[in-house]
Design an enzyme around this catalytic site. Structure first.
Site, PDB file in Angstrom:
ATOM      1  N   CYS A  53       0.876  -1.173   0.000  1.00 34.24           N
ATOM      2  CA  CYS A  53       0.000   0.000   0.000  1.00 34.24           C
ATOM      3  C   CYS A  53       0.914   1.223   0.000  1.00 34.24           C
ATOM      4  O   CYS A  53       1.804   1.328   0.852  1.00 34.24           O
ATOM      5  CB  CYS A  53      -0.840  -0.052   1.276  1.00 34.24           C
TER       6      CYS A  53
ATOM      7  N   CYS B 196      -1.068   3.645  -6.315  1.00 32.81           N
ATOM      8  CA  CYS B 196      -1.984   3.054  -5.334  1.00 32.81           C
ATOM      9  C   CYS B 196      -2.194   1.632  -5.816  1.00 32.81           C
ATOM     10  O   CYS B 196      -2.449   1.403  -7.010  1.00 32.81           O
ATOM     11  CB  CYS B 196      -3.301   3.813  -5.298  1.00 32.81           C
TER      12      CYS B 196
END
Ligand code: DGL
Length: 247
Positions: free
Chosen positions: A70, A177
């Site tokens: 992440c 992302c």
């Protein structure tokens, strides 16, 4: 036997795990922090606190290393490593290195509000003499989690957010992302000739090489297990089952 923890706010990190499973023979615990998803527009303290609690949990389960699958929590890799004493791998450092090796001079960064505000991509890339133009794409994440990436609302949100992307004429568009590879087709429409780069983690230099014929993966969510199973149904032919855990 090497046990590696993999963390994301939801199912986006499975795009990183997918590569790790192809390249490594460790056992993995994947945690989707659905109880706090999305991370991207939450305050820094909350995001760091979640990453810290999940890392401690993984340590208590015997993990020797943690992959921050992440970008939003990747900015805390060093702090988490110092705090936990585990090896902590982020996805931003290796991704910036790959972009620099590609010879890019301008990069369009598609990321969450938090990742953009923390400025780690911009700083790392400018050290290679690369200019970054950032686009806040936090609003894309729920479409991936809810599996509504082909909906009109999703298409409109992407159009509104990326309308000015073609003008940047960036050499590289980085999907900053881990949820965004699931929207690659929709995003590609605005990328013209730019090369699309997906972020990934590099464990090739790790000292954790532990060949293991029967590698296992445990899938955990801090949210609802049925929701997680549905959100992850694109992964491994929908064969993955999540278990709820309170952390
Ligand atoms: N997948 C995450 C990232 O790479 C977080 C998305 C979110 O929860 O906002 O930044």
């Amino acid at each position: 036997m090497g046990l590696i923890g993999v963390i994301d706010s939801g199912v986006g990190g499975l795009t990183v795990l997918q590569k790790l499973l192809q390249q490594n023979s460790h056992n993995f615990i994947y945690i989707a922090d659905h109880a706090f998803c999305p991370y991207g527009n939450k305050p820094n303290e909350i995001i760091f606190d979640r990453a810290s609690k999940l890392t401690q949990f993984l340590k208590s389960q015997g993990a020797q290393a943690v992959v921050l699958a992440c970008n939003t929590i990747s900015v805390y890799a060093q702090r988490l490593q110092q705090q936990s004493g585990l090896y902590v791998y982020d996805v931003i450092t290796p991704t910036c290195k790959r972009i620099a090796e590609s010879g890019a001079q301008t990069v369009a960064l598609l990321a969450t509000k938090s990742t953009i505000a923390n400025g780690v991509y911009q700083k790392n890339l400018s050290a290679f003499g690369i200019q970054t133009v950032a686009f806040d794409c936090s609003a894309f994440v729920p479409f991936v989690e809810q599996r509504t990436t082909t909906s009109l609302t999703c298409q409109k949100t992407i159009a509104d957010t990326l309308r000015r992307l073609p003008q940047t004429q960036a050499d590289v568009v980085v999907l900053g992302c881990t949820h965004f590879p699931l929207l690659k087709k929709q995003i590609a429409y605005y990328c013209g000739a730019s090369k699309i780069v997906q972020c990934s983690c590099d464990l090739s230099h790790s000292t954790l090489k532990a060949p293991n014929a029967d590698k296992t993966v445990l899938y955990l969510t801090t949210g609802n297990a049925d929701f997680a199973d549905n959100a992850a149904s694109w992964f491994k032919d929908g064969q993955v089952r999540f278990r709820h855990v309170d952390i």
